[in-house]
Design an enzyme around this catalytic site. Sequence first.
Site, PDB file in Angstrom:
ATOM      1  N   ILE A   1       0.866  -1.171   0.000  1.00 41.36           N
ATOM      2  CA  ILE A   1       0.000   0.000   0.000  1.00 41.36           C
ATOM      3  C   ILE A   1       0.906   1.226   0.000  1.00 41.36           C
ATOM      4  O   ILE A   1       1.818   1.330   0.820  1.00 41.36           O
ATOM      5  CB  ILE A   1      -0.904   0.034   1.249  1.00 41.36           C
ATOM      6  CG1 ILE A   1      -1.714  -1.257   1.381  1.00 41.36           C
ATOM      7  CG2 ILE A   1      -1.819   1.257   1.195  1.00 41.36           C
ATOM      8  CD1 ILE A   1      -2.731  -1.474   0.317  1.00 41.36           C
ATOM      9  N   LYS A   2       0.663   2.141  -0.931  1.00 43.30           N
ATOM     10  CA  LYS A   2       1.479   3.348  -1.009  1.00 43.30           C
ATOM     11  C   LYS A   2       0.868   4.451  -0.139  1.00 43.30           C
ATOM     12  O   LYS A   2      -0.280   4.843  -0.327  1.00 43.30           O
ATOM     13  CB  LYS A   2       1.591   3.838  -2.459  1.00 43.30           C
ATOM     14  CG  LYS A   2       2.394   2.913  -3.352  1.00 43.30           C
ATOM     15  CD  LYS A   2       2.415   3.384  -4.792  1.00 43.30           C
ATOM     16  CE  LYS A   2       3.374   4.519  -5.006  1.00 43.30           C
ATOM     17  NZ  LYS A   2       3.537   4.838  -6.454  1.00 43.30           N
TER      18      LYS A   2
END
EC number: 2.2.1.2
Length: 361
Positions: free
Chosen positions: A138-139
């Site tokens: 997840i960025k």
Amino acid sequence: MKPTQKLRELRQSLWLDNISREMLEKGILKRYIDEYSISGLTSNPTIFDHAIAHSHFYDKSIVELSSRGLEGEELFFKLAIDDLQRAADLFLPIHEQTSRKDGWVSLEISPLLAYDAEKTLLEAKRIHEAFQRPNLFIKIPGTKEGLPAIEEAIFEGISINITLLFTPEHYKEAAEAYMRGLERRLSKGLPLDTVFSVASLFVSRWDKATMNIVPDSLKNKLGIAIAKKTYKIYRDLLDSARWNLLAHKKANPQLLLWASTGTKDPQASDILYVKNLIAPDTINTVPEETLLAFADHGQIGEILPRDGGDAENILAQYRQLGIDDQVLGQRLQKEGAEAFINSWKDLLSSLKQKSSLLKTF
């Protein structure tokens, strides 16, 4: 041996900064994995906006999902997750062969949440649970507001790609957030070897920002100098007593990732940030055109020096010209966050227009 394969021998991973359904349907991504040693992938709103707006590969899914009432962000994430799940499956053998250290794909949460740590964490958890694959990062942006969400996500066992880092100080803050999350897991008796992270340092935007205000002798040198200085801090951290304690408990090192590595200056080498950023235990995530250029005429430059090499000397020359890298780095991070928000809005606008257009057929 191909230049891309040589990077792998030097312990540097090459990831693709692109994704589209067309690449998946036509087997292009699979070919890049097989022929060019691509071992991971990153995405962002701009990439998906271009992929969806400029092809018909999503039309059938958009019609079907829209008929079920999906729209806006909900519609986008369903399309994006479908693509990235397919990509993650292609990288899964690499993920397993490298004991989960490589073979990752990355999906960004809504940039509209960049300044709300609580909502950022909730969205990260939602996407993590929905993805149903082991190799998703997840960025989350490494902004002041994003760091608490990053620490909490790591504590809760969610692997994170910390994005929008520009300065060595930004990197240190990201590394601190990762270690604090791990230390909290350790204090609760939770396993450390199930959590991973990368810290994404943006490189080329430094040179784009100074392109027209420095002499030719200093053009396209600032981004690499910043990277060299950051690499020294990265190696120092991995040698520190604090990290060694975590490593002894089987924690995975947070790898340093070079982001924004497409050359912005048309007069410069199209592989500038690949040949000059070779270093073990790092990742270079490249746009498609940069990958193809390096595969065609790639050169292996010198390995980044452990001590940062000439970084401080180069930075001093920029400061003599009145360019304060600390001030500029903060500006670039702020502009980067704003650009992501604009891209996000463009993406949702494009998706709305396409959904409306398809309903008329």
